[in-house]
Design an enzyme around this catalytic site. Structure first.
Site, PDB file in Angstrom:
ATOM      1  N   LYS A 163     -12.985  -5.909  -3.503  1.00 18.45           N
ATOM      2  CA  LYS A 163     -13.922  -4.915  -2.976  1.00 18.45           C
ATOM      3  C   LYS A 163     -13.621  -3.529  -3.496  1.00 18.45           C
ATOM      4  CE  LYS A 163     -14.693  -4.508   1.786  1.00 18.45           C
ATOM      5  NZ  LYS A 163     -14.062  -4.335   3.077  1.00 18.45           N
ATOM      6  N   LYS A 203       0.827  -1.207   0.000  1.00 24.00           N
ATOM      7  CA  LYS A 203       0.000   0.000   0.000  1.00 24.00           C
ATOM      8  C   LYS A 203       0.861   1.257   0.000  1.00 24.00           C
ATOM      9  CE  LYS A 203      -4.184  -1.833   2.198  1.00 24.00           C
ATOM     10  NZ  LYS A 203      -4.949  -1.866   3.451  1.00 24.00           N
ATOM     11  N   LYS A 233      -7.948 -12.171  -7.160  1.00 12.55           N
ATOM     12  CA  LYS A 233      -9.115 -12.291  -6.285  1.00 12.55           C
ATOM     13  C   LYS A 233     -10.200 -11.282  -6.633  1.00 12.55           C
ATOM     14  CE  LYS A 233      -8.987 -11.651  -1.776  1.00 12.55           C
ATOM     15  NZ  LYS A 233      -8.764 -11.668  -0.323  1.00 12.55           N
TER      16      LYS A 233
END
Ligand code: TRP
Length: 338
Positions: free
Chosen positions: A202, A114, A199
């Site tokens: 979200k 991040k 994956k």
């Protein structure tokens, strides 16, 4: 009843909850909720660690609570709580931070990923200490099992290390929690429809890769119809490539059918037919969840009351742990309330 093992897990009220969250987390939590003493948390403080919109955070916190309940978490059976409602989470995070070597946090791959994408002058310290707050969440409730995705494995290992270190420094205080990674239920990991090597996300910008729990039926169908498949033309369950395997996994996750049943249901189907059947199954699972969600959201004060009750129940455990921790580290007892 009292000595059922403790389960704690949480989700950030950010992004868009999707089919992967349902099949990989919410469903498995629900299926086992009677076997454990559960704490399901909405980690709103963690959501502050990245730039955010205040109104959106407030709305999402309620929405995620409603989705937890609509997906089958029974607030009478499991304790549903909002992290920031208990100051014990941040109290403990400070104390644990003081026994967590900086080097341990510097090794966290999620932080490195991040942080790597942002300018170092803009990254908040909260992003760095995020895993310490997560450790506090877990350790406060004397948690035995933490059901999480593979991406949280390193944070769980850190939590265990922090607990061991604290216990060594100040005496046996914390239970050492165990991760339960993707073991709770079939269909543990749902991949993106447009890129079955990654994956379902979200937070991905584009929404063609995910089926949101609140997508209307027509959108669910059109996303599935455009899902990436293999280069062949008919389903061969035993030799499915990533795209088809993902669709089959979704179906397994929804129906709990066996691999043999999968083969007899789908072998030889064209991809269009396969996608149609998957869409039917997804829509019939999500429709009642969406109806329940709408009912709940029509009465936000009812949701808030459930969360207030959850906070009260959680405080009984978290408060007792904090009283012990305070004493262990030498903080004077707080004056009893009222
Ligand atoms: N970091 C977790 C995630 O992004 C969310 C989380 C915060 C959590 N505290 C937790 C998960 C405690 C399990 C237990 O998925």
């Amino acid at each position: 009843m009292v000595d059922r093992p403790v389960v704690f897990s949480g989700m950030q009220p950010t992004g868009v909850l999707h089919l992967g969250n349902l099949l990989g987390a919410l469903r498995p939590w629900v299926l086992e909720q009677h076997q454990f003493q559960n704490f399901f948390c909405i980690v709103d403080l963690h959501a502050l660690s990245q730039p955010h919109d205040p109104q959106e955070l407030a709305d999402k916190t309620r929405q995620v609570a409603a989705l937890y309940i609509a997906s089958g978490i029974d607030p009478e059976v499991s304790t549903l709580l909002v992290q920031s409602h208990l100051h014990e989470h941040t109290d403990l995070a400070w104390i644990l931070g003081c026994v967590t070597p900086v080097g341990w946090l510097e090794r966290m791959t999620q932080f490195k990923d991040k942080a790597h994408r942002q300018d170092a002058e803009r990254i908040g310290t909260g992003l760095f200490t995020y895993p310490v707050l997560m450790a506090a969440d877990i350790l406060l409730y004397r948690t035995n099992f933490v059901p999480v995705g593979e991406d949280q494995r390193q944070h769980l290992e850190l939590t265990r290390n922090i607990a061991v270190r604290f216990n060594r420094l100040f005496g046996a205080t914390f239970v050492i929690p165990e991760p339960r990674i993707g073991r709770m239920g079939a269909g543990g990991r749902v991949m993106a429809l447009d890129d079955p090597e990654t994956k379902m996300s979200k937070s991905a910008e584009g929404e063609t890769g995910r089926i949101a729990l609140l997508d209307p039926p027509a959108r669910i169908r059109s996303k599935l119809m455009r899902a990436k498949t293999d280069s062949g033309s008919a389903v061969d369950v035993a030799h499915a490539g990533a795209g088809v395997a993902n669709l089959l996994d979704i179906y397994r996750g929804l129906t709990s059918c066996t691999p043999e049943q999968l083969a007899s249901e789908f072998d030889g189907d064209g991809y269009g037919k396969l996608k149609g059947k998957i869409a039917d199954a997804v829509i019939s699972t999500l429709t009642p969840i969406q109806e329940r969600y709408r009912e709940l959201m029509a009465d936000p004060t009812h949701i808030d009351a459930i969360l207030a009750k959850g906070a009260t129940r959680a405080r009984e455990v978290a408060g007792a742990t904090m009283a012990e921790v305070r004493q262990r580290v030498g903080l004077l007892p707080t004056a009893p309330l009222g």
